[in-house]
Design an enzyme around this catalytic site. Sequence first.
Site, short mmCIF file in Angstrom:
data_model
loop_
_atom_site.label_atom_id
_atom_site.label_comp_id
_atom_site.label_asym_id
_atom_site.label_seq_id
_atom_site.Cartn_x
_atom_site.Cartn_y
_atom_site.Cartn_z
N GLY A 33 -22.61 4.50 -2.08
CA GLY A 33 -21.69 4.89 -3.16
C GLY A 33 -21.55 3.79 -4.20
N GLY A 35 -23.55 3.74 3.39
CA GLY A 35 -22.78 4.25 2.25
C GLY A 35 -23.39 3.78 0.95
CE LYS A 53 -4.46 0.96 0.44
NZ LYS A 53 -5.61 0.20 -0.07
P1 NAI Z 1 -17.71 5.73 -2.62
O1 NAI Z 1 -16.90 6.95 -2.33
O2 NAI Z 1 -18.22 5.51 -3.99
O3 NAI Z 1 -18.96 5.67 -1.64
C1 NAI Z 1 -18.89 5.95 -0.28
C2 NAI Z 1 -20.26 6.47 0.15
O4 NAI Z 1 -20.27 6.58 1.58
C3 NAI Z 1 -20.61 7.85 -0.41
O5 NAI Z 1 -21.93 7.84 -0.92
C4 NAI Z 1 -20.50 8.76 0.83
O6 NAI Z 1 -21.39 9.86 0.77
C5 NAI Z 1 -20.86 7.80 1.93
N1 NAI Z 1 -20.38 8.15 3.26
C6 NAI Z 1 -19.22 8.76 3.59
N2 NAI Z 1 -19.13 8.86 4.94
C7 NAI Z 1 -20.25 8.29 5.45
C8 NAI Z 1 -20.73 8.08 6.77
N3 NAI Z 1 -20.04 8.47 7.84
N4 NAI Z 1 -21.93 7.47 6.92
C9 NAI Z 1 -22.64 7.06 5.85
N5 NAI Z 1 -22.22 7.24 4.57
C10 NAI Z 1 -21.04 7.84 4.38
O7 NAI Z 1 -16.78 4.51 -2.14
P2 NAI Z 1 -16.85 3.00 -2.63
O8 NAI Z 1 -15.94 2.81 -3.78
O9 NAI Z 1 -18.27 2.58 -2.73
O10 NAI Z 1 -16.15 2.24 -1.40
C11 NAI Z 1 -16.85 2.07 -0.17
C12 NAI Z 1 -15.95 1.40 0.84
O11 NAI Z 1 -15.53 0.12 0.37
C13 NAI Z 1 -14.65 2.16 1.15
O12 NAI Z 1 -14.35 1.97 2.50
C14 NAI Z 1 -13.61 1.46 0.30
O13 NAI Z 1 -12.31 1.56 0.85
C15 NAI Z 1 -14.10 0.04 0.36
N6 NAI Z 1 -13.68 -0.77 -0.78
C16 NAI Z 1 -14.06 -0.42 -2.04
C17 NAI Z 1 -13.68 -1.17 -3.12
C18 NAI Z 1 -14.15 -0.81 -4.52
O14 NAI Z 1 -14.06 -1.69 -5.40
N7 NAI Z 1 -14.66 0.38 -4.75
C19 NAI Z 1 -12.82 -2.37 -2.97
C20 NAI Z 1 -12.53 -2.69 -1.58
C21 NAI Z 1 -12.92 -1.89 -0.55
#
Ligand code: NAI
Length: 349
Positions: free
Chosen positions: A176, A174, A80
């Site tokens: 996202g 979340g 990382k």
């Molecule tokens: P993203 O940035 O697309 O979505 C995150 C969402 O969480 C956003 O809608 C944001 O508004 C919301 N959010 C932020 N703080 C919050 C809180 N305190 N309470 C509720 N909602 C909150 O991120 P993504 O790509 O969906 O990733 C989500 C998680 O999964 C992260 O922790 C990331 O490290 C992990 N992850 C993602 C992978 C991927 O393929 N995208 C792979 C492995 C892990």
Amino acid sequence: MATEATIDLWDGEQLVLCRDDETGLRAVIAIDDTTLGPGLGGVRLKSYPSDAAAVAECRRLAAAMTRKNALAELPFGGAKSVILGDGPIADRDALMRRFGAFVARTGGAYVPGVDMGTTTDDLAVIGAAGVEVSCAQADPSPWTALGVAAAIRAAVAHVDGRADLDGLRVLVQGAGHVGATLARELARDGAHVLVADVDVDRASALAAELRGAVVAPEAAVETPCDVLAPCAVARVVDAVSVERLRCRILAGAANDMVADRACAQRLAERGIAYVPDFLANAGGVVQIHALREGWDEPRLRAATLAIGDRARDVLEEAARTGVTPLDAAEARAARVLQAARSAREGVAA
Ligand code: NAI
């Protein structure tokens, strides 16, 4: 750069502190283990309260990548990097180029990818320094979500002995990239989806689409549900919140969702089945491997769904042996690494 790290205190392979005054670059590269192959892990760009905090996070995340890649049976080690984002960046391309030059010095031991705060454009600049990058042209999130869904189904089967999700309340924290896809997948399986997001409009839109309900973000942890699926921030479960949880299953995508081993122990004592994040969220790295190998979609899908089989095995082993699922998953990863080391020594002998 101050760091609490000493060689004896770290069982990783290589820790690189990078500094370039011309571009303002200050970064850390942690290569945890390359037994299985080059260390695959994202480049995180964010502000840290101290240099030591940046180093500590980088090391912890690198070690988690080792476990994630080993458990997913991929030919990658764990690594990382973090770039300390302490203010506006004067010339982002120049900074990423310089960082790429530092990565190049690792001689292929580190394969960087996208993480919090970096984009595929950044990775293209890093790659231009002559290093392999894993910044998929394709978004890994749907595969991450598919793997998490498989882990949730396995946990439900383990806890309730049932193969469906009909009427189960799943709280997705979340909405996202991963969370929204996961919510759709689970709703299709009959789950009643609750959505919590700090972006309330995003949560409302997803809940409306899936005929689910919105939960206030600050109430996510203590809302009664069958499954809590953290897909947003790290350390959702800490010494305080672990006592407030009202779920029966904890499984999601968020890296580092359980603050420490004591919390994992407390989850077990409270009868909450936890699928370790580094097991459940490996769909994205499986996709990176599939792209490298030219797999077709059915093969990628099958490899991602195998995350569910592993989740089942880990939960069963934990129940059988009286350890936490975290311990069981870590032991399984350690066995994969040990087998690879033994095979290598056998060849060398
Ligand atoms: P993203 O940035 O697309 O979505 C995150 C969402 O969480 C956003 O809608 C944001 O508004 C919301 N959010 C932020 N703080 C919050 C809180 N305190 N309470 C509720 N909602 C909150 O991120 P993504 O790509 O969906 O990733 C989500 C998680 O999964 C992260 O922790 C990331 O490290 C992990 N992850 C993602 C992978 C991927 O393929 N995208 C792979 C492995 C892990």
